[in-house]
Motif scaffolding. Structure first.
Motif, PDB file in Angstrom:
ATOM      1  N   SER A 182     -70.649 -74.335  62.043  1.00 18.65           N
ATOM      2  CA  SER A 182     -71.129 -73.129  62.717  1.00 18.65           C
ATOM      3  C   SER A 182     -71.948 -73.502  63.956  1.00 18.65           C
ATOM      4  N   ALA A 183     -72.205 -72.504  64.785  1.00 17.42           N
ATOM      5  CA  ALA A 183     -73.006 -72.717  65.995  1.00 17.42           C
ATOM      6  C   ALA A 183     -74.427 -73.155  65.635  1.00 17.42           C
ATOM      7  N   THR A 184     -74.981 -72.599  64.572  1.00 18.45           N
ATOM      8  CA  THR A 184     -76.335 -72.986  64.157  1.00 18.45           C
ATOM      9  C   THR A 184     -76.356 -74.422  63.646  1.00 18.45           C
ATOM     10  N   ALA A 185     -75.329 -74.826  62.928  1.00 17.29           N
ATOM     11  CA  ALA A 185     -75.236 -76.210  62.458  1.00 17.29           C
ATOM     12  C   ALA A 185     -75.141 -77.156  63.660  1.00 17.29           C
ATOM     13  N   PHE A 186     -74.369 -76.776  64.663  1.00 22.64           N
ATOM     14  CA  PHE A 186     -74.235 -77.581  65.880  1.00 22.64           C
ATOM     15  C   PHE A 186     -75.598 -77.706  66.572  1.00 22.64           C
ATOM     16  N   ARG A 187     -76.321 -76.609  66.644  1.00 23.27           N
ATOM     17  CA  ARG A 187     -77.658 -76.602  67.255  1.00 23.27           C
ATOM     18  C   ARG A 187     -78.606 -77.532  66.499  1.00 23.27           C
ATOM     19  N   LEU A 188     -78.610 -77.461  65.167  1.00 26.50           N
ATOM     20  CA  LEU A 188     -79.457 -78.337  64.363  1.00 26.50           C
ATOM     21  C   LEU A 188     -79.081 -79.802  64.548  1.00 26.50           C
ATOM     22  N   TYR A 189     -77.782 -80.071  64.607  1.00 28.24           N
ATOM     23  CA  TYR A 189     -77.323 -81.447  64.796  1.00 28.24           C
ATOM     24  C   TYR A 189     -77.883 -82.021  66.103  1.00 28.24           C
ATOM     25  N   PHE A 190     -77.778 -81.248  67.168  1.00 29.31           N
ATOM     26  CA  PHE A 190     -78.250 -81.763  68.447  1.00 29.31           C
ATOM     27  C   PHE A 190     -79.769 -81.788  68.558  1.00 29.31           C
ATOM     28  N   CYS A 191     -80.460 -80.931  67.839  1.00 26.84           N
ATOM     29  CA  CYS A 191     -81.925 -81.076  67.748  1.00 26.84           C
ATOM     30  C   CYS A 191     -82.273 -82.397  67.081  1.00 26.84           C
ATOM     31  N   LEU A 192     -81.552 -82.729  66.011  1.00 25.95           N
ATOM     32  CA  LEU A 192     -81.774 -84.019  65.352  1.00 25.95           C
ATOM     33  C   LEU A 192     -81.438 -85.167  66.299  1.00 25.95           C
ATOM     34  N   ALA A 193     -80.348 -85.048  67.024  1.00 25.01           N
ATOM     35  CA  ALA A 193     -79.906 -86.122  67.911  1.00 25.01           C
ATOM     36  C   ALA A 193     -80.850 -86.331  69.092  1.00 25.01           C
ATOM     37  N   LEU A 194     -81.355 -85.247  69.644  1.00 19.15           N
ATOM     38  CA  LEU A 194     -82.135 -85.352  70.874  1.00 19.15           C
ATOM     39  C   LEU A 194     -83.644 -85.418  70.663  1.00 19.15           C
ATOM     40  N   ARG A 195     -84.138 -84.971  69.515  1.00 21.65           N
ATOM     41  CA  ARG A 195     -85.579 -84.833  69.371  1.00 21.65           C
ATOM     42  C   ARG A 195     -86.216 -85.591  68.228  1.00 21.65           C
ATOM     43  N   THR A 196     -85.464 -86.322  67.417  1.00 18.06           N
ATOM     44  CA  THR A 196     -86.097 -86.931  66.247  1.00 18.06           C
ATOM     45  C   THR A 196     -86.166 -88.445  66.266  1.00 18.06           C
ATOM     46  N   ARG A 197     -85.488 -89.107  67.165  1.00 21.75           N
ATOM     47  CA  ARG A 197     -85.516 -90.575  67.252  1.00 21.75           C
ATOM     48  C   ARG A 197     -85.066 -91.259  65.968  1.00 21.75           C
ATOM     49  N   GLY A 198     -84.244 -90.587  65.184  1.00 23.94           N
ATOM     50  CA  GLY A 198     -83.680 -91.188  63.985  1.00 23.94           C
ATOM     51  C   GLY A 198     -84.542 -91.174  62.750  1.00 23.94           C
ATOM     52  N   GLU A 199     -85.780 -90.651  62.842  1.00 22.79           N
ATOM     53  CA  GLU A 199     -86.629 -90.636  61.654  1.00 22.79           C
ATOM     54  C   GLU A 199     -86.252 -89.474  60.735  1.00 22.79           C
ATOM     55  N   TRP A 200     -86.698 -89.550  59.489  1.00 23.11           N
ATOM     56  CA  TRP A 200     -86.488 -88.478  58.531  1.00 23.11           C
ATOM     57  C   TRP A 200     -87.354 -87.303  58.948  1.00 23.11           C
ATOM     58  N   VAL A 201     -86.770 -86.099  58.950  1.00 22.74           N
ATOM     59  CA  VAL A 201     -87.473 -84.896  59.389  1.00 22.74           C
ATOM     60  C   VAL A 201     -87.374 -83.835  58.295  1.00 22.74           C
ATOM     61  N   SER A 202     -88.506 -83.207  57.980  1.00 21.77           N
ATOM     62  CA  SER A 202     -88.516 -82.133  56.975  1.00 21.77           C
ATOM     63  C   SER A 202     -87.949 -80.848  57.582  1.00 21.77           C
ATOM     64  N   ILE A 203     -87.542 -79.937  56.720  1.00 23.27           N
ATOM     65  CA  ILE A 203     -87.001 -78.653  57.192  1.00 23.27           C
ATOM     66  C   ILE A 203     -88.030 -77.903  58.043  1.00 23.27           C
ATOM     67  N   PRO A 204     -89.291 -77.768  57.608  1.00 22.63           N
ATOM     68  CA  PRO A 204     -90.245 -77.042  58.457  1.00 22.63           C
ATOM     69  C   PRO A 204     -90.402 -77.651  59.857  1.00 22.63           C
ATOM     70  N   ARG A 205     -90.452 -78.958  59.925  1.00 24.91           N
ATOM     71  CA  ARG A 205     -90.600 -79.616  61.229  1.00 24.91           C
ATOM     72  C   ARG A 205     -89.350 -79.456  62.084  1.00 24.91           C
ATOM     73  N   LEU A 206     -88.186 -79.544  61.452  1.00 22.60           N
ATOM     74  CA  LEU A 206     -86.926 -79.415  62.179  1.00 22.60           C
ATOM     75  C   LEU A 206     -86.747 -78.010  62.741  1.00 22.60           C
ATOM     76  N   VAL A 207     -87.045 -76.993  61.950  1.00 18.26           N
ATOM     77  CA  VAL A 207     -86.832 -75.622  62.431  1.00 18.26           C
ATOM     78  C   VAL A 207     -87.770 -75.276  63.577  1.00 18.26           C
ATOM     79  N   VAL A 208     -88.974 -75.835  63.574  1.00 16.35           N
ATOM     80  CA  VAL A 208     -89.883 -75.618  64.700  1.00 16.35           C
ATOM     81  C   VAL A 208     -89.287 -76.221  65.963  1.00 16.35           C
ATOM     82  N   ARG A 209     -88.749 -77.433  65.845  1.00 16.80           N
ATOM     83  CA  ARG A 209     -88.146 -78.110  67.001  1.00 16.80           C
ATOM     84  C   ARG A 209     -86.911 -77.389  67.523  1.00 16.80           C
ATOM     85  N   CYS A 210     -86.218 -76.681  66.640  1.00 13.03           N
ATOM     86  CA  CYS A 210     -84.976 -75.989  67.025  1.00 13.03           C
ATOM     87  C   CYS A 210     -85.185 -74.495  67.253  1.00 13.03           C
ATOM     88  N   ASN A 211     -86.430 -74.036  67.143  1.00 15.92           N
ATOM     89  CA  ASN A 211     -86.764 -72.630  67.337  1.00 15.92           C
ATOM     90  C   ASN A 211     -85.984 -71.725  66.380  1.00 15.92           C
TER      91      ASN A 211
END
Length: 98
Positions: free
Chosen positions: A18-47
């Motif tokens: 889905s488009a939201t899954a694609f958005r989350l994937y690229f938030c992980l790719a561009l903003r996390t530097r490969g570290e493990w990210v919790s759901i609350p932290r990830l959703v803040v980064r992806c708005n």
């Protein structure tokens, strides 16, 4: 936990997510530097809101595009033990050229 091979950009674009899954994937790719990210932290980064991310994160995991790690930890605010779920890209693809 098994380590999977990092998907290429072509594999991500060709996947049926889905488009939201694609958005989350690229938030992980561009903003996390490969570290493990919790759901609350990830959703803040992806708005996004947490409820908006759960199903798309499951899509990404089923497609083999992300890794999931569930941990039993102590909550910093309450001191109670709780389960936390973390996600990351396999093999740190965050520096792949996009």
């Amino acid at each position: 936990m098994t380590t999977t091979v990092a998907p290429s950009l072509e594999q991500v674009l060709a996947s049926d997510i889905s488009a939201t899954a694609f958005r989350l994937y690229f938030c992980l790719a561009l903003r996390t530097r490969g570290e493990w990210v919790s759901i609350p932290r990830l959703v803040v980064r992806c708005n996004l809101e947490p409820y908006q991310a759960r199903k798309p994160l499951a899509e990404l995991q089923e497609a083999g595009l992300i890794e999931k790690d569930r941990r039993h930890e102590r909550d910093e605010l309450t001191g109670h033990r709780t389960n936390r779920t973390y996600f990351r890209l396999p093999n740190d693809t965050s520096e792949a050229s996009v």
